[in-house]
Scaffold this motif. Structure first.
Motif: not given
Length: 177
Positions: A41-54, A72-79
């Motif tokens: 995971l990107p490790g940005t702790q942005c919370g866009q996934c619905g969790f408080p952190g990565c 979302p920050p990881g995009g298609r490649a991470l998925a």
């Protein structure tokens, strides 16, 4: 004075030794899969996934409670990488993806209110009060947190130009299951 220094040194050494013993005695084994996913995971702790952190997102992915497309920050490649690692089918929408997006400041509208600066989870926005702000593209994840708080609407999310690291061949598209 020397007695106090010696006494504090002995107390520090004894307590340090006891903490070391407690750390070994009460050590909790964690799932290595969670650590591996957290590293992906990107490790940005942005919370866009619905969790408080990565870390929490990695635990949810490992237990199957979250979709591999939750970041979302990881995009298609991470998925795709997460789907391969976890051995689950990927549920990407058919068609072209938007690609990575970055925040962009319109200097003619920026008043330097620093609300975007405070809202950015990755500290990608640089600026000072009552000065024009700038977005550092290398740090921006395109989360849009800055856009929601901007009172002058001077921030927009724009697509990036394709580079060797981000370009993807659009064909063949995976078949919908």
């Amino acid at each position: 004075m020397v007695t106090a220094v010696v006494a504090l040194t002995i107390i520090g050494l004894v307590l340090g030794y006891l903490l070391g013993l407690a750390a070994r005695r009460f050590h909790v084994e964690e799932d290595p899969l969670i650590d591996e996913i957290a590293g992906m995971l990107p490790g940005t702790q942005c919370g866009q996934c619905g969790f408080p952190g990565c870390g929490q997102a990695a635990a949810a992915l490992a237990s199957g409670q979250a979709s591999v497309t939750c970041c979302p920050p990881g995009g298609r490649a991470l998925a795709e990488a997460l789907a391969r690692r976890l051995g689950v089918p990927i549920d990407l929408p058919a068609g072209e993806e938007d690609g990575p997006r970055l925040a962009l400041v319109d200097e003619s509208l920026c008043i330097g209110c620093v609300k975007c600066y405070k809202a950015c989870p990755t500290d990608a926005i640089v600026g000072a009060p009552k000065q024009i702000h700038v977005v550092m593209q290398r740090a921006c994840t395109g989360c849009g947190a800055c856009i929601d708080v901007c009172p002058t609407e001077c921030l927009t999310l724009v697509g990036t130009t394709a580079t060797l690291g981000t370009w993807r061949w659009p064909k063949p598209l995976p078949e919908a299951a």
